[in-house]
Enzyme design. Structure first.
Site, PDB file in Angstrom:
ATOM      1  N   ALA A  63       9.759 -67.334 -11.126  1.00 47.64           N
ATOM      2  CA  ALA A  63       8.750 -67.849 -10.200  1.00 47.64           C
ATOM      3  C   ALA A  63       9.198 -69.246  -9.777  1.00 47.64           C
ATOM      4  CB  ALA A  63       7.397 -67.903 -10.894  1.00 47.64           C
ATOM      5  N   GLY A 108       9.996 -64.700 -13.983  1.00 52.68           N
ATOM      6  CA  GLY A 108       9.467 -63.725 -13.025  1.00 52.68           C
ATOM      7  C   GLY A 108      10.505 -62.716 -12.558  1.00 52.68           C
ATOM      8  N   GLU A 111      10.575 -60.184 -15.190  1.00 50.00           N
ATOM      9  CA  GLU A 111       9.277 -59.505 -15.109  1.00 50.00           C
ATOM     10  C   GLU A 111       9.211 -58.524 -13.938  1.00 50.00           C
ATOM     11  OE1 GLU A 111       7.369 -63.393 -15.247  1.00 50.00           O
ATOM     12  OE2 GLU A 111       6.151 -62.696 -16.916  1.00 50.00           O
ATOM     13  N   GLU A 131       9.948 -69.296 -20.125  1.00 51.76           N
ATOM     14  CA  GLU A 131       8.719 -70.021 -19.799  1.00 51.76           C
ATOM     15  C   GLU A 131       8.283 -71.055 -20.817  1.00 51.76           C
ATOM     16  OE1 GLU A 131       9.179 -66.808 -19.298  1.00 51.76           O
ATOM     17  OE2 GLU A 131       8.469 -66.252 -17.314  1.00 51.76           O
TER      18      GLU A 131
END
Ligand code: CAA
Length: 263
Positions: A63, A108, A111, A131
């Site tokens: 992200a 992300g 993910e 993260e």
């Protein structure tokens, strides 16, 4: 769209995240465009999707850290929901989605690959959930899908340590289905996508739904889900044609391509 491209090869759709300068990091705009791209897929024609990243270095490097850096608690939650809504759309998309992981798949990126049905990666791929090193939890489904896909213990180890792993380790722990030389990635993925696209489309879709839905419930309920989707296939032309071909025992007819139809 600025950051997402979509092309069709035969019955296979290829969605590419094209934000190479930021290693294809997922900002809100990329998430919106991806959602739009999935909505735009002609499901009456396309039988398998491929999701990949532009360039040779990165699939998706996570992200967008710049965008996340100033979020409030409520905005953070909303950003997580935006990612989760898209990734559920991918996970529950009626036709199979293969992730062609061409490099970094971090945060992300790991993910989004896990929301796809199948992951094939290049030998230079790197996976990880970094993260906690950034002061956050994985927020686009990483705490949930990694634990389900590998094992709770391995997921916890990877997430708590924020350690990145290379392709061979990702394969060993079952995070990816196959590792191939980078130059062969797209050919390998497109070949698999074509194989899937050549099978009876309603049967393939029903398999995806049966596996996905069945995994959410206990075995007694799961087999009922399977029975209904199995029964559903007997209303299709594909089932009738394919089984008739087999029973005719005529080698040529048996081997001829069944005119797979949508309902
Ligand atoms: N967000 C925003 N920009 C990113 C990014 C990200 N996740 N990852 C890379 N970029 C940008 C860099 O800022 C850089 O931009 P500039 O050229 O404008 O400086 C560009 O992409 C190239 O990156 P690097 O110069 O860092 O390239 P590198 O080869 O030295 O390193 C890398 C590559 C190891 C992947 C490194 O970029 C990196 O560590 N990126 C961050 C990875 C990460 O932590 N991802 C998880 C994000 S959190 C998350 O995803 C939360 C969630 O679950 C929802």
């Amino acid at each position: 769209m600025e950051f997402v491209t979509y092309e069709v090869k035969d019955r296979v759709g290829i969605i590419t995240i094209n934000r190479e300068k930021a290693l294809n990091a997922l900002n809100s705009q990329v998430l919106d465009e991806l959602s739009e791209a999935f909505d735009g897929v002609d499901q009456s024609q396309i039988r398998c999707l491929v999701l990949t990243g532009a360039g040779e270095k990165s699939f998706v490097a996570g992200a967008d850290i710049g965008e996340m850096s100033s979020l409030t608690k409520a905005e953070g939650e909303a950003f997580g929901k935006k990612g989760n809504d898209l990734f559920r759309k991918i996970e529950t998309f009626p036709i199979p989605v293969i992730a062609a992981v061409n490099g970094f798949a971090l945060g992300g990126g790991c993910e989004i690959s896990m929301s796809c049905d199948i992951r094939i990666c290049s030998d230079n791929a790197v996976f990880g959930q970094p993260e906690v090193g950034l002061g956050i939890t994985p927020g686009f489904g990483g705490t949930q899908r990694l634990a389900r896909l590998v094992s709770p213990g391995m997921a916890k180890q990877l997430i708590y340590t924020a350690r990145n792993i290379k392709a061979d380790e990702a394969y060993r722990i079952g995070l990816v289905n196959q590792v191939v030389p980078a130059a062969e990635l797209m050919d390998t993925v497109l070949k698999m996508a074509s194989t899937i696209a050549a099978n009876a489309p309603i049967a393939v879709r029903n398999c995806k739904k049966a596996i996905n839905d069945g995994l959410q419930v206990d075995m007694d309920k799961a087999v009922v889900i399977e029975e209904k989707l199995f029964g559903d296939c007997f209303e299709t032309e594909d089932q009738k044609a394919a089984m008739a071909n087999f029973l005719e025992k005529d080698k040529e007819k048996k081997l001829k391509v069944v005119p797979f139809n949508n309902r």
